[in-house]
Each structure stands twice: as structure tokens, then as C-alpha cells.
Design a protein around this motif. Structure first.
Motif, PDB file in Angstrom:
ATOM      1  N   GLU A  78       0.808  -1.208   0.000  1.00 42.46           N
ATOM      2  CA  GLU A  78       0.000   0.000   0.000  1.00 42.46           C
ATOM      3  C   GLU A  78       0.848   1.269   0.000  1.00 42.46           C
ATOM      4  OE1 GLU A  78      -3.501  -0.005   2.613  1.00 42.46           O
ATOM      5  OE2 GLU A  78      -3.074  -2.100   3.008  1.00 42.46           O
ATOM      6  N   ARG A  79       1.957   1.254   0.743  1.00 44.54           N
ATOM      7  CA  ARG A  79       2.771   2.455   0.879  1.00 44.54           C
ATOM      8  C   ARG A  79       3.720   2.671  -0.290  1.00 44.54           C
ATOM      9  NH1 ARG A  79       4.547   1.447   7.194  1.00 44.54           N
ATOM     10  NH2 ARG A  79       2.535   1.934   8.158  1.00 44.54           N
ATOM     11  N   CYS A  80       4.196   1.582  -0.874  1.00 45.46           N
ATOM     12  CA  CYS A  80       5.311   1.710  -1.814  1.00 45.46           C
ATOM     13  C   CYS A  80       4.957   1.440  -3.270  1.00 45.46           C
ATOM     14  CB  CYS A  80       6.439   0.761  -1.393  1.00 45.46           C
ATOM     15  SG  CYS A  80       7.056   1.069   0.272  1.00 45.46           S
ATOM     16  N   GLU A  81       3.914   0.698  -3.526  1.00 38.50           N
ATOM     17  CA  GLU A  81       3.630   0.281  -4.901  1.00 38.50           C
ATOM     18  C   GLU A  81       2.272   0.830  -5.343  1.00 38.50           C
ATOM     19  OE1 GLU A  81       5.933  -1.132  -6.497  1.00 38.50           O
ATOM     20  OE2 GLU A  81       7.194  -2.168  -5.031  1.00 38.50           O
ATOM     21  N   LYS A  82       2.279   1.882  -6.122  1.00 38.89           N
ATOM     22  CA  LYS A  82       1.050   2.475  -6.617  1.00 38.89           C
ATOM     23  C   LYS A  82       0.762   2.046  -8.039  1.00 38.89           C
ATOM     24  CE  LYS A  82      -0.346   5.007  -3.123  1.00 38.89           C
ATOM     25  NZ  LYS A  82      -1.583   4.638  -2.409  1.00 38.89           N
ATOM     26  N   ILE A  83      -0.481   1.679  -8.274  1.00 38.81           N
ATOM     27  CA  ILE A  83      -0.928   1.362  -9.629  1.00 38.81           C
ATOM     28  C   ILE A  83      -1.960   2.415 -10.001  1.00 38.81           C
ATOM     29  CG2 ILE A  83      -1.962  -0.358 -11.141  1.00 38.81           C
ATOM     30  CD1 ILE A  83      -1.205  -2.467  -9.025  1.00 38.81           C
ATOM     31  N   TYR A  84      -1.696   3.157 -11.060  1.00 36.48           N
ATOM     32  CA  TYR A  84      -2.584   4.252 -11.414  1.00 36.48           C
ATOM     33  C   TYR A  84      -3.817   3.749 -12.154  1.00 36.48           C
ATOM     34  CZ  TYR A  84       1.435   6.907  -9.932  1.00 36.48           C
ATOM     35  OH  TYR A  84       2.480   7.399  -9.186  1.00 36.48           O
ATOM     36  N   LYS A  85      -4.846   4.578 -12.181  1.00 36.42           N
ATOM     37  CA  LYS A  85      -6.172   4.148 -12.635  1.00 36.42           C
ATOM     38  C   LYS A  85      -6.171   3.628 -14.070  1.00 36.42           C
ATOM     39  CE  LYS A  85      -7.617   8.853 -13.895  1.00 36.42           C
ATOM     40  NZ  LYS A  85      -8.594   9.941 -13.627  1.00 36.42           N
ATOM     41  N   GLU A  86      -5.285   4.172 -14.917  1.00 35.35           N
ATOM     42  CA  GLU A  86      -5.246   3.727 -16.312  1.00 35.35           C
ATOM     43  C   GLU A  86      -4.732   2.296 -16.437  1.00 35.35           C
ATOM     44  OE1 GLU A  86      -4.852   8.084 -15.898  1.00 35.35           O
ATOM     45  OE2 GLU A  86      -3.629   6.416 -15.141  1.00 35.35           O
ATOM     46  N   GLU A  87      -3.898   1.885 -15.497  1.00 39.18           N
ATOM     47  CA  GLU A  87      -3.264   0.564 -15.570  1.00 39.18           C
ATOM     48  C   GLU A  87      -3.984  -0.476 -14.716  1.00 39.18           C
ATOM     49  OE1 GLU A  87       0.028   2.519 -14.009  1.00 39.18           O
ATOM     50  OE2 GLU A  87       1.191   2.578 -15.854  1.00 39.18           O
ATOM     51  N   LEU A  88      -4.761   0.000 -13.760  1.00 40.36           N
ATOM     52  CA  LEU A  88      -5.373  -0.899 -12.783  1.00 40.36           C
ATOM     53  C   LEU A  88      -6.261  -1.989 -13.393  1.00 40.36           C
ATOM     54  CD1 LEU A  88      -5.609  -1.514  -9.763  1.00 40.36           C
ATOM     55  CD2 LEU A  88      -7.536   0.101  -9.666  1.00 40.36           C
ATOM     56  N   PRO A  89      -7.122  -1.698 -14.364  1.00 37.07           N
ATOM     57  CA  PRO A  89      -7.979  -2.761 -14.910  1.00 37.07           C
ATOM     58  C   PRO A  89      -7.191  -3.950 -15.461  1.00 37.07           C
ATOM     59  CG  PRO A  89      -8.748  -0.616 -15.642  1.00 37.07           C
ATOM     60  CD  PRO A  89      -7.418  -0.386 -14.984  1.00 37.07           C
ATOM     61  N   HIS A  90      -5.990  -3.693 -15.985  1.00 39.72           N
ATOM     62  CA  HIS A  90      -5.182  -4.769 -16.564  1.00 39.72           C
ATOM     63  C   HIS A  90      -4.508  -5.619 -15.492  1.00 39.72           C
ATOM     64  CE1 HIS A  90      -5.796  -3.080 -20.551  1.00 39.72           C
ATOM     65  NE2 HIS A  90      -5.550  -1.889 -20.031  1.00 39.72           N
ATOM     66  N   CYS A  91      -4.619  -5.215 -14.246  1.00 37.31           N
ATOM     67  CA  CYS A  91      -4.068  -5.993 -13.127  1.00 37.31           C
ATOM     68  C   CYS A  91      -5.109  -6.922 -12.522  1.00 37.31           C
ATOM     69  CB  CYS A  91      -3.508  -5.050 -12.061  1.00 37.31           C
ATOM     70  SG  CYS A  91      -2.163  -4.017 -12.673  1.00 37.31           S
TER      71      CYS A  91
ATOM     72  N   THR B 278     -12.043   3.597 -23.967  1.00 32.07           N
ATOM     73  CA  THR B 278     -10.853   4.169 -23.334  1.00 32.07           C
ATOM     74  C   THR B 278     -11.162   4.978 -22.086  1.00 32.07           C
ATOM     75  OG1 THR B 278     -10.990   6.094 -24.799  1.00 32.07           O
ATOM     76  CG2 THR B 278      -9.591   4.257 -25.510  1.00 32.07           C
ATOM     77  N   ASN B 279     -12.389   5.452 -21.947  1.00 31.70           N
ATOM     78  CA  ASN B 279     -12.723   6.313 -20.818  1.00 31.70           C
ATOM     79  C   ASN B 279     -13.527   5.608 -19.738  1.00 31.70           C
ATOM     80  OD1 ASN B 279     -11.518   8.632 -21.964  1.00 31.70           O
ATOM     81  ND2 ASN B 279     -13.305   8.898 -23.298  1.00 31.70           N
ATOM     82  N   CYS B 280     -13.781   4.334 -19.900  1.00 33.15           N
ATOM     83  CA  CYS B 280     -14.614   3.620 -18.933  1.00 33.15           C
ATOM     84  C   CYS B 280     -13.824   3.342 -17.653  1.00 33.15           C
ATOM     85  CB  CYS B 280     -15.097   2.301 -19.526  1.00 33.15           C
ATOM     86  SG  CYS B 280     -16.306   1.456 -18.478  1.00 33.15           S
ATOM     87  N   SER B 281     -14.402   3.670 -16.522  1.00 31.70           N
ATOM     88  CA  SER B 281     -13.746   3.411 -15.236  1.00 31.70           C
ATOM     89  C   SER B 281     -14.029   2.010 -14.729  1.00 31.70           C
ATOM     90  CB  SER B 281     -14.207   4.438 -14.203  1.00 31.70           C
ATOM     91  OG  SER B 281     -15.592   4.252 -13.898  1.00 31.70           O
ATOM     92  N   HIS B 282     -15.031   1.349 -15.307  1.00 31.79           N
ATOM     93  CA  HIS B 282     -15.439  -0.002 -14.912  1.00 31.79           C
ATOM     94  C   HIS B 282     -15.940  -0.040 -13.465  1.00 31.79           C
ATOM     95  CE1 HIS B 282     -13.327  -0.922 -18.582  1.00 31.79           C
ATOM     96  NE2 HIS B 282     -12.185  -0.521 -18.060  1.00 31.79           N
ATOM     97  N   ILE B 283     -16.506   1.087 -13.039  1.00 33.10           N
ATOM     98  CA  ILE B 283     -17.062   1.161 -11.686  1.00 33.10           C
ATOM     99  C   ILE B 283     -18.565   0.880 -11.728  1.00 33.10           C
ATOM    100  CG2 ILE B 283     -17.439   2.638  -9.676  1.00 33.10           C
ATOM    101  CD1 ILE B 283     -14.542   1.925 -10.073  1.00 33.10           C
ATOM    102  N   ASN B 284     -19.298   1.765 -12.385  1.00 32.89           N
ATOM    103  CA  ASN B 284     -20.743   1.550 -12.575  1.00 32.89           C
ATOM    104  C   ASN B 284     -21.199   2.213 -13.867  1.00 32.89           C
ATOM    105  OD1 ASN B 284     -20.534   4.207 -11.874  1.00 32.89           O
ATOM    106  ND2 ASN B 284     -21.583   4.005  -9.892  1.00 32.89           N
ATOM    107  N   ASP B 285     -20.273   2.304 -14.833  1.00 36.74           N
ATOM    108  CA  ASP B 285     -20.547   3.007 -16.083  1.00 36.74           C
ATOM    109  C   ASP B 285     -21.606   2.278 -16.916  1.00 36.74           C
ATOM    110  OD1 ASP B 285     -17.730   4.858 -16.433  1.00 36.74           O
ATOM    111  OD2 ASP B 285     -17.620   3.065 -15.193  1.00 36.74           O
ATOM    112  N   LYS B 286     -22.497   3.059 -17.488  1.00 38.15           N
ATOM    113  CA  LYS B 286     -23.520   2.488 -18.354  1.00 38.15           C
ATOM    114  C   LYS B 286     -22.856   1.908 -19.600  1.00 38.15           C
ATOM    115  CE  LYS B 286     -27.911   3.576 -20.610  1.00 38.15           C
ATOM    116  NZ  LYS B 286     -28.920   4.634 -20.891  1.00 38.15           N
TER     117      LYS B 286
END
Length: 296
Positions: A223-236, A251-259
């Protein structure tokens, strides 16, 4: 000149395993000028001073497949993510954070559940992670169950075990390698170290590969040392991959609750587990407001 693996680094000295001989080395000044620090796990080329009139020296660091900030470790093949079912209670967010960092760093995550003799609720979690495409090993440290399955996965690899205090890492390693004489809350006596008074990482040989002895390696490090930014997170989140190109606003979908989000639809249909998606949302919300200039 010979090629070897850095197995320990402390006080500006690096200990390189080359053909079963450990050489104490210093790094060339060139690396410092280039702001490169040798890491435990690095494959290096060293010059050996056979007449002992001068120190051995690291001449070259080969390209890394990955590296972690804390513990400072390079070229890790496998990360065994150890979680107890009870005492402490299983926390899917912690597991998923460590999985995501593993995926981001090109390290193969293996989920290990311990203390399964105390509660059989782990079966639901086994289904969640196996369905997502991960190898899961169920262990009972009281009888050594699961140790053999882990031992097979160590062959020829550089591996590390992580998990919070109390999940049973020491007991697990005792069952895999009784000769190490690990004690609860202690580092291996065989490595000549006491309780967690040091922060350096060290590799020791096992099953044709190495295991990283990493004091204090827990979810806090992630949590403190390894950050994954929002653009890369879905691929993890590997189970998201088949759906990422099918979102209405790709490209703009956050995959949270997007229609029109294919990932969200897969969660609703049960093809992606709710707990995994909830972890993704929590991780996304932690980094969603980080600006480009803050990443530098």
C-alpha cells in the motif's frame, strides 16, 4: 569475470552467488553516477580479484524482469500470498492488492490459505480465485497439508512469501523446509539472524532456486510503496481482460458503474466475482484523483 546472483546486500557490500561460491563485492562507481542501485535478485557480472589485493567488483547488472521497492528485490518469479482463514480473518482487499501488484510487476501470484483446519469457509474463496485464473493452495500447518504442492512450485524460481503477521508464514516454511528451524515471529536461525531487527532482504537456496527472506513483507509494503494508477489498474485484474474492449466508452470507462460497461455486466452475471470487483473499486478510488504531475 563471472556471472552470479546477488543474494544479499548490506552496508555497501553485495554478496554474489556464482557457481556455489559467495563473493563479497563492491559496485562500480558508474552505477552510483547513473543512480542505479544493485538489488538482491539481480543477475550480475563480477570481476574477481584472485590475489585478494583489491576488492571484487560488480561490473554489469543484467536487465531486470521486475523490481519491488519494499522489500528491495529484483527478478522475482513467484509471490506466494499467504492468508489465514481466521486469526487474523481473511481480508480479500489485502489479497487483491497484492495480486494486482504482482500482475503489474510481471510476477506470478499464488494464493495460499492457512489455518483451514479451524474454519471451512475458505472453500468459497478458493472458488473465487480459481475462477479468476489463479493457482490456489490450501494448507493445514498442523499436519503439513499443502507443503508438497508449494515445494514443487519453487523449482528453479526466485520466490517470496508475503502476508501479514500471524497468518502462518513461519509455520508453513517449517513444513516445507524443517531443516531451516524457523520459529514463530523469527527469521531463520540458519541464516544467522535474530528477530526482525534488520530490514535487508536476503535470498537462500531452495529446490534449485531461491527463496527471499523478507522481514516485515506485508500488505503495508504494498500500500505504501507500490502504486498502480487508474489507467493501468484494470489490466491488473486478469479476469477483466476479455471484457475491457467491449465497453461502450472503451478508453474512458472506469469499470465502476458506467452504463454500457462490459466488466460491470460480467459482475452482474456472475462471470466476475463481486468481491474482486469491490476490491477493484476500492483501489480505483484510492488513485482516481492523482494528477499526472503527482506521478513524477
Amino acid at each position: 569475470m563471472t556471472i552470479g546472483r546477488i543474494v544479499k546486500g548490506i552496508g555497501g557490500f553485495y554478496y554474489v552467488d556464482a557457481d556455489d561460491v559467495i563473493y563479497e563485492c563492491k559496485a562500480r562507481g558508474y552505477f552510483r553516477k547513473q543512480k542505479i542501485s544493485p538489488l538482491v535478485g539481480d543477475l550480475v557480472e563480477i570481476s574477481i580479484n584472485e590475489d585478494n589485493c583489491a576488492e571484487n567488483r560488480i561490473e554489469k547488472i543484467f536487465e531486470r524482469t521486475n523490481e519491488l521497492i519494499r522489500p528491495p528485490l529484483a527478478n522475482l518469479d513467484t509471490l506466494f500470498i499467504v492468508s489465514s482463514v481466521v486469526e487474523p480473518k481473511l481480508n480479500t482487499l489485502i489479497i487483491d492488492k497484492m495480486i494486482a501488484v504482482s500482475e503489474y510487476k510481471n510476477i506470478e501470484p499464488v494464493i495460499v490459505f492457512t489455518k483451514t483446519d479451524l474454519d471451512d469457509s475458505y472453500k468459497d474463496f478458493v472458488d473465487i480465485y480459481e475462477s479468476a485464473g489463479f493457482k490456489v493452495i490450501v494448507c493445514d500447518n498442523t499436519v503439513g497439508k499443502g507443503a508438497d504442492k508449494i515445494k514443487v512450485l519453487l523449482d528453479g524460481k526466485i520466490s517470496a512469501f508475503c502476508g501479514n503477521t500471524g497468518v502462518g508464514k513461519s509455520s508453513l516454511l517449517n513444513n516445507i523446509f524443517p531443516e531451516l528451524e524457523l520459529q514463530t515471529a523469527e527469521i531463520s536461525k540458519k541464516l544467522g539472524r535474530g528477530r526482525h531487527t534488520t530490514r535487508h532482504c536476503e535470498l537462500f537456496k531452495a529446490e534449485g532456486g531461491y527463496i527471499a527472506d523478507t522481514p516485515g513483507f506485508s500488505s503495508l509494503d504494498i500500500e505504501r510503496c507500490e502504486k498502480i494508477y487508474k489507467e493501468e489498474l484494470p489490466h491488473c485484474f486478469r479476469e477483466f481482460e476479455p471484457y475491457l474492449t467491449n465497453c461502450k466508452f472503451n478508453t474512458n470507462c472506469s469499470h465502476i458503474n458506467d452504463k454500457g460497461c462490459a466488466v460491470c455486466e460480467a459482475v452482474k452475471s456472475g462471470d466476475i466475482s463481486t468481491s474482486r470487483h469491490e476490491s477493484y473499486v476500492a483501489m480505483y478510488n484510492e488513485v482516481k484523483d492523482i494528477k499526472e504531475w503527482q506521478k513524477k
